[in-house]
Every structure is written in C-alpha cells, then in structure tokens.
Write an enzyme that holds these catalytic residues in place. Structure first.
Site, PDB file in Angstrom:
ATOM      1  N   GLY A 172      44.108  42.742  43.368  1.00 26.99           N
ATOM      2  CA  GLY A 172      42.941  42.537  44.219  1.00 26.99           C
ATOM      3  C   GLY A 172      41.658  42.760  43.434  1.00 26.99           C
ATOM      4  O   GLY A 172      41.705  43.205  42.276  1.00 26.99           O
ATOM      5  N   GLU A 202      40.139  45.380  34.050  1.00 24.56           N
ATOM      6  CA  GLU A 202      39.717  43.981  34.244  1.00 24.56           C
ATOM      7  C   GLU A 202      38.208  43.822  34.220  1.00 24.56           C
ATOM      8  O   GLU A 202      37.712  42.716  34.055  1.00 24.56           O
ATOM      9  CB  GLU A 202      40.229  43.458  35.588  1.00 24.56           C
ATOM     10  CG  GLU A 202      41.706  43.173  35.619  1.00 24.56           C
ATOM     11  CD  GLU A 202      42.088  42.542  36.953  1.00 24.56           C
ATOM     12  OE1 GLU A 202      42.284  43.293  37.908  1.00 24.56           O
ATOM     13  OE2 GLU A 202      42.172  41.315  37.020  1.00 24.56           O
ATOM     14  N   ASP A 287      49.621  34.655  35.159  1.00 22.04           N
ATOM     15  CA  ASP A 287      48.720  35.189  36.185  1.00 22.04           C
ATOM     16  C   ASP A 287      48.702  34.286  37.425  1.00 22.04           C
ATOM     17  O   ASP A 287      49.292  34.632  38.442  1.00 22.04           O
ATOM     18  CB  ASP A 287      47.304  35.363  35.627  1.00 22.04           C
ATOM     19  CG  ASP A 287      46.530  36.463  36.336  1.00 22.04           C
ATOM     20  OD1 ASP A 287      47.119  37.187  37.132  1.00 22.04           O
ATOM     21  OD2 ASP A 287      45.316  36.599  36.056  1.00 22.04           O
ATOM     22  N   ASP A 288      48.006  33.152  37.322  1.00 20.64           N
ATOM     23  CA  ASP A 288      47.852  32.244  38.464  1.00 20.64           C
ATOM     24  C   ASP A 288      47.892  30.814  37.920  1.00 20.64           C
ATOM     25  O   ASP A 288      46.840  30.202  37.703  1.00 20.64           O
ATOM     26  CB  ASP A 288      46.498  32.499  39.150  1.00 20.64           C
ATOM     27  CG  ASP A 288      46.362  33.936  39.652  1.00 20.64           C
ATOM     28  OD1 ASP A 288      46.938  34.249  40.703  1.00 20.64           O
ATOM     29  OD2 ASP A 288      45.698  34.742  38.970  1.00 20.64           O
TER      30      ASP A 288
HETATM   31  P1  5GP Z   1      49.200  36.574  46.571  1.00 21.69           P
HETATM   32  O1  5GP Z   1      49.310  38.055  46.386  1.00 21.69           O
HETATM   33  O2  5GP Z   1      48.448  36.239  47.837  1.00 21.69           O
HETATM   34  O3  5GP Z   1      50.511  35.861  46.489  1.00 21.69           O
HETATM   35  O4  5GP Z   1      48.349  36.007  45.333  1.00 21.69           O
HETATM   36  C1  5GP Z   1      46.937  35.988  45.282  1.00 21.69           C
HETATM   37  C2  5GP Z   1      46.352  37.387  45.178  1.00 21.69           C
HETATM   38  O5  5GP Z   1      46.755  37.993  43.948  1.00 21.69           O
HETATM   39  C3  5GP Z   1      44.840  37.422  45.129  1.00 21.69           C
HETATM   40  O6  5GP Z   1      44.272  37.404  46.416  1.00 21.69           O
HETATM   41  C4  5GP Z   1      44.551  38.732  44.401  1.00 21.69           C
HETATM   42  O7  5GP Z   1      44.629  39.833  45.290  1.00 21.69           O
HETATM   43  C5  5GP Z   1      45.704  38.834  43.449  1.00 21.69           C
HETATM   44  N1  5GP Z   1      45.321  38.340  42.104  1.00 21.69           N
HETATM   45  C6  5GP Z   1      45.611  37.148  41.554  1.00 21.69           C
HETATM   46  N2  5GP Z   1      45.089  37.058  40.296  1.00 21.69           N
HETATM   47  C7  5GP Z   1      44.478  38.226  40.063  1.00 21.69           C
HETATM   48  C8  5GP Z   1      43.766  38.752  38.936  1.00 21.69           C
HETATM   49  O8  5GP Z   1      43.563  38.112  37.888  1.00 21.69           O
HETATM   50  N3  5GP Z   1      43.279  40.020  39.067  1.00 21.69           N
HETATM   51  C9  5GP Z   1      43.474  40.771  40.188  1.00 21.69           C
HETATM   52  N4  5GP Z   1      42.987  41.997  40.202  1.00 21.69           N
HETATM   53  N5  5GP Z   1      44.142  40.306  41.256  1.00 21.69           N
HETATM   54  C10 5GP Z   1      44.626  39.050  41.201  1.00 21.69           C
END
Ligand code: 5GP
Length: 347
Positions: A172, A202, A287-288
């Site tokens: 988050g 971060e 990561d994403d």
């Molecule tokens: P989810 O948990 O909903 O499957 O994936 C998206 C969530 O992962 C985002 O809303 C965020 O809370 C977390 N997230 C994704 N990438 C990052 C990042 O690079 N840094 C942080 N701190 N959180 C991330």
C-alpha cells in the site's frame, strides 16, 4: 526459444490486481462505463510511484466482482506459464466484493480468497503437462487498513494455510500508515507459521521505519530503494532476501536509471560450487506486470544487459531465488520438469 524465456524463473513479488492484462482492464473498464482515457489507461505507463497508485485505483474501480478476481487469477497463471515461470507466490489485498454485477451483497474476505484459489485451480485443471506451482500471500494495506483489519487478515490467512496461503505482505501507499500499527498482527502471523515479506524503503526519509523493520527480521523485503548507509549495512548482514523489481522502480522514479539500480549494491555472483555466506539473495520480480508492462523474462533480460550477466550467471541468479521462497520443503514441492533440471544442476 530465447534464453530469458526458457530460463526457469521464480516470481516472488507480483500483486494480483497490478498484474491484470491490459486487454482485460480495457474490457472491464468498458463494461463498467469507465472512461479509459480519463482513467489514464491511454498513457502507457506511470511516471511516479504516486501515479502508479492512481492506476491501482482505476484497476480497483474496474475489478469489482469475485468473478473478475477469479478471471485475473486464471489469466495471471497462464501468463506466468507462457513466460516460463515455474513457481510463483502471488500476493493480493483481500476486498469484500459481490459475486457478480447482479449480486446484491458484498461478499466476505473468505470469498475473495476462495475466488483467487478457484482461478488457480482452473488453470491447474485445464493445463496439461508442466504447471506453474502457485502459492498465495495476503497483503495488508498500510494506507487503508487499521491494526484490527490487519489482525482479521492474519486470521483469514490462517484459515487458508492448508490451501496454499503461505505468508503475509505489508504494502500500500508507503507515504501513509505506521509500521508500529501492523507489527503485532505480523508477529502473530509468524508465530503461527506464516512467512512475512515487507515493502520497505520505497520513499525517502523513512530510515527509522526501515530500522524497525530490520529489527523485526522478516523473511523477505520488497524494494529497499532508499536505505541509509547504516541500514544498508544491517540489511546486508541480516541475510534477508530482497525482491527487486527494476522496471517498476524505474517507471515509478525510485531509481534514476537501470544502471544505478540497487541491484548492483546487493548482487554477488555465486555459482553452485561456491556458496558464500554474506551475500544477499536477489529475487528478480515484476511487481505489477499489467501496470509496468514487463513480464519476468524481460526483467531478466534487463538485468543481464544492464549488469553484463552471462547466461550461466543469470541461471544461478534465478536458481538462488529458490532459497527465498516461502515453501517449507522447496525441493519436494517443485512440480515442473524444468525445475527438476534446475535442481539437478544444484546438486
Ligand atoms: P491487489 O493487492 O489489489 O491485488 O494489488 C494492487 C495493490 O497492491 C495496490 O493497491 C497496492 O496496495 C499494492 N501495490 C502494488 N504495487 C505496489 C508497490 O509498488 N508498492 C506498494 N507499496 N504497494 C503496491
């Protein structure tokens, strides 16, 4: 047939919603009446960490049902498989969502986890031959969750411990939330055998938090882009593996360039005959992949190009990641032939 594609890879830092296919996101946006352009889906990639969080908000506005969650899980499993990943620990933040657009009630957090696991199972049942081994990590959102929400997510993880949930993550918006609020829940999770990974370093100016996280000694750290000299020394001593996401860090402006990425501070080449003790395990991760548009094979390509690793070094980098998984007995748990080969090289 390209090397980075064939290389058996382990993905340890991938957020489920952030790994959504662009095509799926556009489809869901259209179905929900969300203007894709206004929602930034037209801009190819974020430029800062805060823009990345804007994109997560858009994704969450589009992914609104348990059906969607199941779809994301099954599609991600296939995408990992196509990219030559042999084992993955996927993380996600449980949300209360309705079963479908027609459903009246928001579901429970248990149903969210069930939906993810159903997606994984669908892939496992449909797919022939070697399969990606899949495990789940549940995330606590430091910006949105309270200390008692965190405890509830730990309870949730414990209920699914025998069904593939192996650990907890703290993620988050890193500019929000206090580590001290979440430590008790994570401490309890650990007592019950869950492994812990923490997003850390971060943003600048969080040296005290990093020091407290180091004192907690998690099983892995994510990112660690901004770490003071004294914390860096402690981090290296700690032996805690780190999940490194080069494209994500570059696009969210957490590293000035790939060449100056902190991979260079942590990486030491270790081959199978010379295991060194004080050498951080670097877990190359995406990561994403939906947001940053870079599959794991591409992350390995970038590491090889930027830091002049040859194929053998890249192979050993991928293999060492095995030591950082949350599996208790990784050798027995590894399903695919590609990984068996990896294991034989290890012996
Ligand atoms: P989810 O948990 O909903 O499957 O994936 C998206 C969530 O992962 C985002 O809303 C965020 O809370 C977390 N997230 C994704 N990438 C990052 C990042 O690079 N840094 C942080 N701190 N959180 C991330």
């Amino acid at each position: 047939d390209e090397f980075v594609h064939r290389l058996p890879k382990i993905e340890l830092h991938a957020h489920l919603n952030g790994s959504i296919r662009r095509s799926t996101l556009c489809e869901l946006a259209a179905a929900r009446g969300i203007d894709a352009a206004a929602a930034m889906l037209d801009s190819p990639t974020p430029q800062t960490l805060s823009e990345a969080f804007d994109v997560f908000r858009v994704i969450h506005a589009c992914v609104t049902t348990l059906q969607d969650i199941e779809r994301l899980a099954v599609e991600l499993a296939y995408d990992l498989d196509d990219d030559g990943v042999v084992y993955a620990e996927i993380r996600t933040t449980p949300r209360a969502l309705p079963a479908s657009l027609a459903a009246q009630d928001a579901g429970t957090l248990d149903e969210y986890v069930e939906a993810v696991l159903r997606g994984f199972e669908r892939y496992t049942c449909e797919q022939m031959g070697d399969k990606v081994g899949l495990r789940l990590i549940l995330s606590i959102d430091r910006a949105k969750h309270t200390a008692s929400d965190a405890q509830a997510i730990v309870d949730l993880a414990l209920r699914f411990q025998t069904r593939g949930v192996v650990g907890m993550d703290l993620s988050g918006d890193p500019t929000k939330g206090e580590w001290a609020n979440f430590e008790p829940a994570l401490q309890r999770a650990r007592l019950h055998g869950l492994k812990i990974t923490l997003h850390a370093g971060e943003v600048r100016g969080r040296d005290d938090e990093m020091a407290a996280m180091l004192a907690f000694h998690p099983d892995r750290f994510g990112h660690c882009c901004f770490v003071s000299a004294s914390n860096l020394a402690l981090l290296k001593q700690s032996g805690v593996p780190i999940e490194l996401c080069l494209t994500s860090n570059l696009l969210s402006n957490s590293t000035p360039s790939l060449e100056r990425h902190h991979f260079r501070d942590h990486y030491t080449h270790v081959d199978s005959h010379a295991e060194q003790e004080e050498c951080t395990v670097c877990c190359i991760s995406t990561d994403d992949s939906g947001v940053f548009n870079s599959p794991l094979s591409n992350e390995f390509r970038l590491v090889m190009q930027t830091f002049a690793l040859d194929q053998q070094q890249a192979f050993h980098l991928a293999r060492r990641t095995l030591q950082a998984t949350f599996l208790t007995r990784p050798r027995l748990d590894f399903p695919s032939e590609a990984t068996n080969q990896l294991m034989r090289e290890d012996d």
